[in-house]
Design a protein around this motif. Structure first.
Motif, PDB file in Angstrom:
ATOM      1  N   ARG A  58      -5.859   5.361  -4.451  1.00 41.46           N
ATOM      2  CA  ARG A  58      -6.077   5.249  -3.005  1.00 41.46           C
ATOM      3  C   ARG A  58      -7.216   6.167  -2.608  1.00 41.46           C
ATOM      4  O   ARG A  58      -7.151   7.375  -2.838  1.00 41.46           O
ATOM      5  N   ARG A  59      -8.252   5.573  -2.060  1.00 41.55           N
ATOM      6  CA  ARG A  59      -9.403   6.328  -1.551  1.00 41.55           C
ATOM      7  C   ARG A  59      -9.962   7.318  -2.570  1.00 41.55           C
ATOM      8  O   ARG A  59     -10.256   8.463  -2.252  1.00 41.55           O
ATOM      9  N   GLY A  60     -10.056   6.861  -3.819  1.00 43.41           N
ATOM     10  CA  GLY A  60     -10.688   7.673  -4.850  1.00 43.41           C
ATOM     11  C   GLY A  60      -9.765   8.622  -5.586  1.00 43.41           C
ATOM     12  O   GLY A  60     -10.215   9.397  -6.420  1.00 43.41           O
ATOM     13  N   ARG A  61      -8.478   8.564  -5.290  1.00 44.39           N
ATOM     14  CA  ARG A  61      -7.535   9.484  -5.927  1.00 44.39           C
ATOM     15  C   ARG A  61      -6.316   8.713  -6.417  1.00 44.39           C
ATOM     16  O   ARG A  61      -5.954   7.684  -5.852  1.00 44.39           O
ATOM     17  N   PRO A  62      -5.650   9.248  -7.449  1.00 47.51           N
ATOM     18  CA  PRO A  62      -4.390   8.614  -7.874  1.00 47.51           C
ATOM     19  C   PRO A  62      -3.392   8.614  -6.716  1.00 47.51           C
ATOM     20  O   PRO A  62      -3.362   9.555  -5.914  1.00 47.51           O
ATOM     21  N   TYR A  63      -2.610   7.537  -6.629  1.00 40.14           N
ATOM     22  CA  TYR A  63      -1.618   7.422  -5.566  1.00 40.14           C
ATOM     23  C   TYR A  63      -0.242   7.235  -6.181  1.00 40.14           C
ATOM     24  O   TYR A  63      -0.033   6.353  -7.017  1.00 40.14           O
ATOM     25  N   THR A  64       0.680   8.065  -5.750  1.00 43.53           N
ATOM     26  CA  THR A  64       2.082   7.960  -6.149  1.00 43.53           C
ATOM     27  C   THR A  64       2.889   7.658  -4.894  1.00 43.53           C
ATOM     28  O   THR A  64       2.796   8.388  -3.905  1.00 43.53           O
ATOM     29  N   THR A  87     -12.453  -3.103  -2.799  1.00 42.23           N
ATOM     30  CA  THR A  87     -13.481  -3.120  -3.842  1.00 42.23           C
ATOM     31  C   THR A  87     -14.126  -1.757  -4.049  1.00 42.23           C
ATOM     32  O   THR A  87     -15.019  -1.625  -4.883  1.00 42.23           O
ATOM     33  N   ALA A  88     -13.684  -0.730  -3.332  1.00 41.94           N
ATOM     34  CA  ALA A  88     -14.224   0.610  -3.538  1.00 41.94           C
ATOM     35  C   ALA A  88     -13.767   1.139  -4.899  1.00 41.94           C
ATOM     36  O   ALA A  88     -12.651   0.853  -5.334  1.00 41.94           O
ATOM     37  N   PRO A  89     -14.628   1.897  -5.577  1.00 38.16           N
ATOM     38  CA  PRO A  89     -14.203   2.475  -6.848  1.00 38.16           C
ATOM     39  C   PRO A  89     -12.955   3.350  -6.654  1.00 38.16           C
ATOM     40  O   PRO A  89     -12.835   4.064  -5.658  1.00 38.16           O
ATOM     41  N   HIS A  90     -12.067   3.270  -7.597  1.00 33.23           N
ATOM     42  CA  HIS A  90     -10.854   4.095  -7.610  1.00 33.23           C
ATOM     43  C   HIS A  90      -9.974   3.886  -6.380  1.00 33.23           C
ATOM     44  O   HIS A  90      -9.406   4.833  -5.834  1.00 33.23           O
ATOM     45  N   CYS A  91      -9.870   2.632  -5.964  1.00 30.61           N
ATOM     46  CA  CYS A  91      -8.939   2.277  -4.900  1.00 30.61           C
ATOM     47  C   CYS A  91      -8.425   0.873  -5.177  1.00 30.61           C
ATOM     48  O   CYS A  91      -9.219  -0.033  -5.439  1.00 30.61           O
ATOM     49  N   ASP A  92      -7.116   0.724  -5.146  1.00 36.19           N
ATOM     50  CA  ASP A  92      -6.528  -0.603  -5.363  1.00 36.19           C
ATOM     51  C   ASP A  92      -5.561  -0.978  -4.238  1.00 36.19           C
ATOM     52  O   ASP A  92      -4.664  -1.769  -4.422  1.00 36.19           O
ATOM     53  N   ARG A  93      -5.799  -0.417  -3.056  1.00 40.16           N
ATOM     54  CA  ARG A  93      -4.966  -0.771  -1.907  1.00 40.16           C
ATOM     55  C   ARG A  93      -5.381  -2.163  -1.429  1.00 40.16           C
ATOM     56  O   ARG A  93      -6.514  -2.585  -1.619  1.00 40.16           O
ATOM     57  N   VAL A  94      -4.465  -2.872  -0.803  1.00 42.19           N
ATOM     58  CA  VAL A  94      -4.718  -4.255  -0.388  1.00 42.19           C
ATOM     59  C   VAL A  94      -5.004  -4.331   1.113  1.00 42.19           C
ATOM     60  O   VAL A  94      -4.772  -3.364   1.848  1.00 42.19           O
ATOM     61  N   ASN A 109       0.805  -1.219   0.000  1.00 42.52           N
ATOM     62  CA  ASN A 109       0.000   0.000   0.000  1.00 42.52           C
ATOM     63  C   ASN A 109       0.841   1.274   0.000  1.00 42.52           C
ATOM     64  O   ASN A 109       0.403   2.299  -0.510  1.00 42.52           O
ATOM     65  N   THR A 110       2.045   1.204   0.534  1.00 43.34           N
ATOM     66  CA  THR A 110       2.906   2.380   0.601  1.00 43.34           C
ATOM     67  C   THR A 110       3.776   2.532  -0.631  1.00 43.34           C
ATOM     68  O   THR A 110       4.013   3.647  -1.090  1.00 43.34           O
ATOM     69  N   LEU A 111       4.247   1.421  -1.180  1.00 36.23           N
ATOM     70  CA  LEU A 111       5.296   1.486  -2.199  1.00 36.23           C
ATOM     71  C   LEU A 111       4.852   1.185  -3.625  1.00 36.23           C
ATOM     72  O   LEU A 111       5.682   1.162  -4.530  1.00 36.23           O
ATOM     73  N   THR A 112       3.557   0.934  -3.849  1.00 36.72           N
ATOM     74  CA  THR A 112       3.101   0.700  -5.219  1.00 36.72           C
ATOM     75  C   THR A 112       2.131   1.788  -5.645  1.00 36.72           C
ATOM     76  O   THR A 112       1.302   2.235  -4.859  1.00 36.72           O
TER      77      THR A 112
END
Length: 183
Positions: free
Chosen positions: A26-32, A145-152, A19-22
């Motif tokens: 995240r929570r509906g927003r792009p994550y870098t 499974t929330a839209p626009h979130c791919d955290r594990v 969740n931190t390094l990929t």
């Protein structure tokens, strides 16, 4: 889920690394993912310790490999998840041995021979994931499974029905559903 506190710890670290390094959402927003000093600080916060730049770079690369395990389970492909864990166990040369430190009782570590701190962490995480996949809890690993979130996440609830990485994502989905019903 409660294998033992050390296994729970390393599976939790695996979740934190992914969740931190990929990158992703995240929570509906792009994550870098963070870089440099911010990455070192983030790794301290998830419990991986204060690592040098080379170890943080290796962990960032291996987090992508760890993510593949969670994604395969979420897709219902336990075989692919198991093959990925076996690959990680192989490349890190994970081997079990008993260790005692910091006033703790004897517990299992899975460091490879001559490994670095980063590969030792990945070896432990892969072993923890292997224990989960080889048990009745194999379906407890997932991707939000929330839209626009791919955290594990790893589902440690009693009934095993978790679908979200966080309460924030669960609340986003519930709020959207409530608003849709009101229209």
């Amino acid at each position: 889920m409660n294998f033992n506190s050390h296994m729970d710890l390393v599976v939790g670290i695996a979740v934190g690394l992914v969740n931190t390094l990929t990158e992703g959402e995240r929570r509906g927003r792009p994550y870098t993912p963070p870089v440099g000093e911010a990455r070192r600080t983030a790794l301290i916060e998830i419990g991986a310790g204060d690592l040098g730049e080379q170890d943080t770079t290796v962990l960032a690369e291996m987090a992508v490999e760890l993510r593949a395990v969670f994604t395969a389970v979420a897709d219902g492909d336990i075989d692919a998840a198991a093959h990925q864990v076996n690959h990680l166990l192989d490349v890190t040369h994970a081997r079990p041995h008993l260790n005692r430190h910091d006033g703790e009782p004897w517990h299992l570590h899975f460091h490879g021979a001559g490994g670095t701190v980063s590969t030792d962490w990945v070896a432990g995480c892969a072993t923890g994931l292997a224990v989960v996949l080889g048990s009745e809890f194999h379906d407890r690993l997932g991707v939000c499974t929330a839209p626009h979130c791919d955290r594990v996440y790893v589902d440690t609830s009693r009934n095993g029905t978790r679908r979200f990485c966080s309460t924030a994502c669960q609340n986003r989905v519930k709020t959207a559903a409530f608003r849709a019903r009101g229209r």
